[in-house]
Design a protein around this motif. Structure first.
Motif, PDB file in Angstrom:
ATOM      1  N   GLY A 108       0.889  -1.274  -0.122  1.00 23.03           N
ATOM      2  CA  GLY A 108       0.004  -0.153  -0.020  1.00 23.03           C
ATOM      3  C   GLY A 108       0.721   1.310  -0.015  1.00 23.03           C
ATOM      4  O   GLY A 108       0.389   2.192   0.470  1.00 23.03           O
ATOM      5  N   GLN A 109       1.771   1.239  -0.565  1.00 18.80           N
ATOM      6  CA  GLN A 109       2.712   2.410  -0.596  1.00 18.80           C
ATOM      7  C   GLN A 109       2.364   3.502  -1.781  1.00 18.80           C
ATOM      8  O   GLN A 109       2.055   3.126  -2.826  1.00 18.80           O
ATOM      9  N   ILE A 110       2.431   4.649  -1.291  1.00 23.16           N
ATOM     10  CA  ILE A 110       1.856   5.598  -2.363  1.00 23.16           C
ATOM     11  C   ILE A 110       2.933   6.819  -2.342  1.00 23.16           C
ATOM     12  O   ILE A 110       3.580   7.277  -1.483  1.00 23.16           O
ATOM     13  N   GLU A 111       3.158   7.145  -3.738  1.00 30.88           N
ATOM     14  CA  GLU A 111       3.976   8.123  -4.089  1.00 30.88           C
ATOM     15  C   GLU A 111       3.154   9.271  -4.888  1.00 30.88           C
ATOM     16  O   GLU A 111       2.427   8.656  -5.843  1.00 30.88           O
ATOM     17  N   VAL A 112       3.198  10.520  -4.574  1.00 31.78           N
ATOM     18  CA  VAL A 112       2.904  11.705  -5.244  1.00 31.78           C
ATOM     19  C   VAL A 112       3.855  12.580  -6.031  1.00 31.78           C
ATOM     20  O   VAL A 112       4.928  12.889  -5.460  1.00 31.78           O
ATOM     21  N   TRP A 113       3.760  12.629  -7.317  1.00 33.69           N
ATOM     22  CA  TRP A 113       4.731  13.426  -8.092  1.00 33.69           C
ATOM     23  C   TRP A 113       4.255  14.612  -8.582  1.00 33.69           C
ATOM     24  O   TRP A 113       2.908  14.480  -9.227  1.00 33.69           O
ATOM     25  N   ASP A 114       5.012  15.765  -8.674  1.00 30.98           N
ATOM     26  CA  ASP A 114       4.934  16.784  -9.458  1.00 30.98           C
ATOM     27  C   ASP A 114       5.329  16.646 -10.871  1.00 30.98           C
ATOM     28  O   ASP A 114       6.616  16.360 -11.329  1.00 30.98           O
ATOM     29  N   LEU A 115       4.514  16.499 -11.770  1.00 26.36           N
ATOM     30  CA  LEU A 115       4.829  16.201 -13.354  1.00 26.36           C
ATOM     31  C   LEU A 115       5.302  17.424 -13.884  1.00 26.36           C
ATOM     32  O   LEU A 115       5.878  17.292 -15.094  1.00 26.36           O
ATOM     33  N   ILE A 116       5.087  18.547 -13.097  1.00 25.71           N
ATOM     34  CA  ILE A 116       5.772  19.990 -13.886  1.00 25.71           C
ATOM     35  C   ILE A 116       7.127  19.955 -13.434  1.00 25.71           C
ATOM     36  O   ILE A 116       7.953  19.996 -14.534  1.00 25.71           O
ATOM     37  N   LYS A 117       7.531  19.838 -12.428  1.00 23.27           N
ATOM     38  CA  LYS A 117       9.013  19.628 -12.101  1.00 23.27           C
ATOM     39  C   LYS A 117       9.615  18.400 -12.198  1.00 23.27           C
ATOM     40  O   LYS A 117      11.032  18.210 -11.781  1.00 23.27           O
ATOM     41  N   LYS A 118       8.947  17.387 -12.344  1.00 22.54           N
ATOM     42  CA  LYS A 118       9.227  15.825 -12.404  1.00 22.54           C
ATOM     43  C   LYS A 118      10.050  15.621 -11.000  1.00 22.54           C
ATOM     44  O   LYS A 118      11.252  15.103 -10.950  1.00 22.54           O
ATOM     45  N   LYS A 119       9.281  15.923 -10.003  1.00 20.01           N
ATOM     46  CA  LYS A 119       9.975  15.619  -8.635  1.00 20.01           C
ATOM     47  C   LYS A 119       8.867  15.140  -7.746  1.00 20.01           C
ATOM     48  O   LYS A 119       7.713  15.311  -7.680  1.00 20.01           O
ATOM     49  N   GLN A 120       9.132  14.060  -6.986  1.00 15.08           N
ATOM     50  CA  GLN A 120       8.284  13.689  -5.911  1.00 15.08           C
ATOM     51  C   GLN A 120       8.017  14.649  -4.867  1.00 15.08           C
ATOM     52  O   GLN A 120       8.466  15.187  -4.343  1.00 15.08           O
TER      53      GLN A 120
END
Length: 555
Positions: free
Chosen positions: A330-342
């Protein structure tokens, strides 16, 4: 204002989320404002309507103010949907023939302005029941007697597609139709794009590929590109127990490509960005690789590897969530797709449902039945990783479904991404162990095998001796395997196998095939697809099949 619907074994609730002071994310209030004590079998939300169905009243349709608009006397409703512009309500029931009438209709269309029934169909195949509307509702297409038929204003047109049709899908936006045509012996399968109504002329684009047991068609929001994921249940090359998958791309401009995937193993998830110009694929053996591709199928960013098997974009496409659900922890990662950064990482154990809110900054995770019958409940998270709200269900009561209510266009605007974690609450749910995850296909070689730099061994191949992998991974794992295997006795056979071994291998192969089918059904449940009783019963056999397989290995 945000609303979401909750369906459980004890009834229905509509919840409202509001900011108490209008400024901070952590000050939001969560309260139900509508309750129905009767249990419901199905529900759906749109920007202007809410509908649910039960075995007593049929299907009730409410407007956005939760005022009852009309009731449809369909007490066996299994799936409820609205057409793209919400002009029509679509109700599907599981087909059941009777001695008196073997052709009872089980698919119905109703006008949402009047509640009047427009037409109905007999759909005997659960896998092919769904009609596909054009975005402007100028026509819809439906599979009838192995033909794709087209209707305009509920009148059948002369347009149709027949032959070895294995599936189809209508694009959003521009009115294109993607059609999968099964290959015959000695000839490949293909997928073609047609522009409606010119479907009997040359296709606008086409792609051939090896025969496939299953084809999934995934359109972008603008309807300009379609990803074609093909699957074979059995890999004839013997390389993978999981079968063989491939990903192709067709564009309405005429272009077609095969998507280059740089890691061996299954394709876990594929998803288009809401902006329609890029897509992400999670693929390969766990820890899986994740890659961002552009519209020409060029790799433009590598998210690295991780314990992931699912992808969820928010409605604006500026944030993407990667999850490791199902058999993962159940691990969740949210990424910023504009800066390509977690942006954040969090843990939501036993998650069976995930969905972003229309506002684009919140999402819920839920543990629901029948996938899991213990620890039911839901959580609402801020993209920064803060848990804002948690609702756990009492024991012996089942949470069945959650759904955000859609919002009218331009209700919310894309917000700038803030990397500061907002204040949240502490979860009361017991957390899973932090013990390092080791994929099943490398457990025989020790926990350090995934980080030692050596290639990960692949899973066993049905029908072959224990310890055998593919030729590519066999040499990499040979040394470690030889160190761990027990020496054979001097009188053991070096060639052939006994009859008992042959029988055990056949039984083992059969059990693994059933477990693979169960895995596919569980993935469908995790994606929110409805399953019939027979499919749900198959899932309950998983534990017994695993025990039987373990017993065969010990014998």
């Amino acid at each position: 204002m945000l609303n979401f619907a909750v369906r459980s074994g004890t009834g229905l609730e509509i919840w409202n989320i509001q900011n108490k002071d209008g400024t901070t994310a952590s000050s939001r209030q969560f309260k139900p404002f509508f309750k129905e004590a009767k249990s419901a079998r199905a529900m759906t939300c749109s920007s202007n309507f809410f509908a649910y169905g039960n075995s007593v009243d049929g299907v009730k349709v409410y407007n956005s103010k939760m005022e009852l608009k009309f009731v449809v006397p369909r007490t066996k409703a299994y799936i409820i949907k609205f057409s793209p512009k919400e002009s029509f309500l679509i109700i599907y029931e599981i087909f059941a023939s009777s001695k008196e009438n073997s052709d009872n209709p089980n698919l119905f269309f109703y006008d949402t302005s009047t509640g009047e029934e427009k037409c109905n169909f007999v759909m005997k195949r659960h896998s092919e029941w769904e009609p596909y509307f054009a975005q402007d509702e100028s026509f819809f297409a439906i599979m009838l007697n192995n033909e794709i038929c087209f209707y305009e204003n509920f009148v059948k047109t002369s347009q149709k597609l027949s032959g070895k049709v294995g599936g189809f899908s209508v694009s959003p936006g521009a009115s294109h139709v993607a059609v999968y045509i099964r290959g015959e012996k000695g000839s490949p399968s293909m997928c073609r794009l047609f522009k409606y109504p010119n479907i009997n002329t040359n296709p606008v684009s086409s792609k051939t590929f090896a025969q496939a047991d299953k084809v999934e068609m995934i359109w972008n929001n603008k309807g300009t590109g379609c990803l074609i994921m093909t699957s074979m249940d059995v890999d004839s090359t013997g390389v993978s127990y999981y079968g063989k998958q491939a990903l192709h791309f067709l564009a309405t401009s005429g272009d077609s490509y095969s998507v280059p995937l740089s890691a061996e193993g299954p394709i876990h998830a594929v998803s288009w960005s809401p902006k329609s110009n890029q897509f992400i694929v999670v693929y390969g053996y766990i820890p899986a690789k994740t890659t961002l591709f552009n519209f020409k199928c060029d790799s433009v960013f590598d998210f690295g590897t991780g314990i992931r098997n699912s992808i969820y974009f928010n409605d604006f496409g500026n944030l993407v969530l990667f999850g490791g659900f199902g058999n993962l922890k159940g691990q969740i990662e949210v990424w910023d797709l504009i800066k390509k950064k977690q942006v954040s990482m969090s843990l939501a154990t036993d998650t069976t449902l995930v969905q972003w809110a229309p506002s684009g900054d919140l999402y819920f995770t839920a543990t629901t039945a029948p996938r899991l019958r213990q620890g039911n409940g839901f959580k609402i998270w801020h993209y920064s990783g803060a848990l804002l709200f948690e609702m756990m269900w009492p024991e012996k009561q089942e949470l069945l479904e959650l759904m955000w209510q859609k919002s009218p266009e331009n209700t919310f605007k894309e917000m700038p991404i803030n990397y500061d974690k907002v204040e949240g609450v502490q979860s009361v749910q017991k957390q899973a162990s932090d013990k390092k995850y080791v994929p099943p296909n490398v457990r025989a070689f020790g926990e350090d095998s995934t980080s030692s730099g050596a290639p990960a061994a692949q899973g066993p191949i049905p029908g072959l001796p224990p310890g055998y992998t593919s030729s590519k991974s066999q040499s990499a794992s040979k040394g470690r395997y030889n160190q761990r295997r027990k020496p054979q006795s001097s009188n053991s056979a070096t060639e052939g196998k006994t009859d008992k071994d042959d029988d055990d291998r056949k039984k083992s192969s059969g059990i693994k095939k059933k477990l693979k089918d169960i895995k596919i059904l569980k993935e469908k449940l995790e994606k929110g697809e409805k399953l019939d009783k027979n499919q749900l019963n198959k899932i309950t056999l998983e534990a017994d099949l695993n025990k039987e397989l373990a017993a065969l290995k010990l014998s």
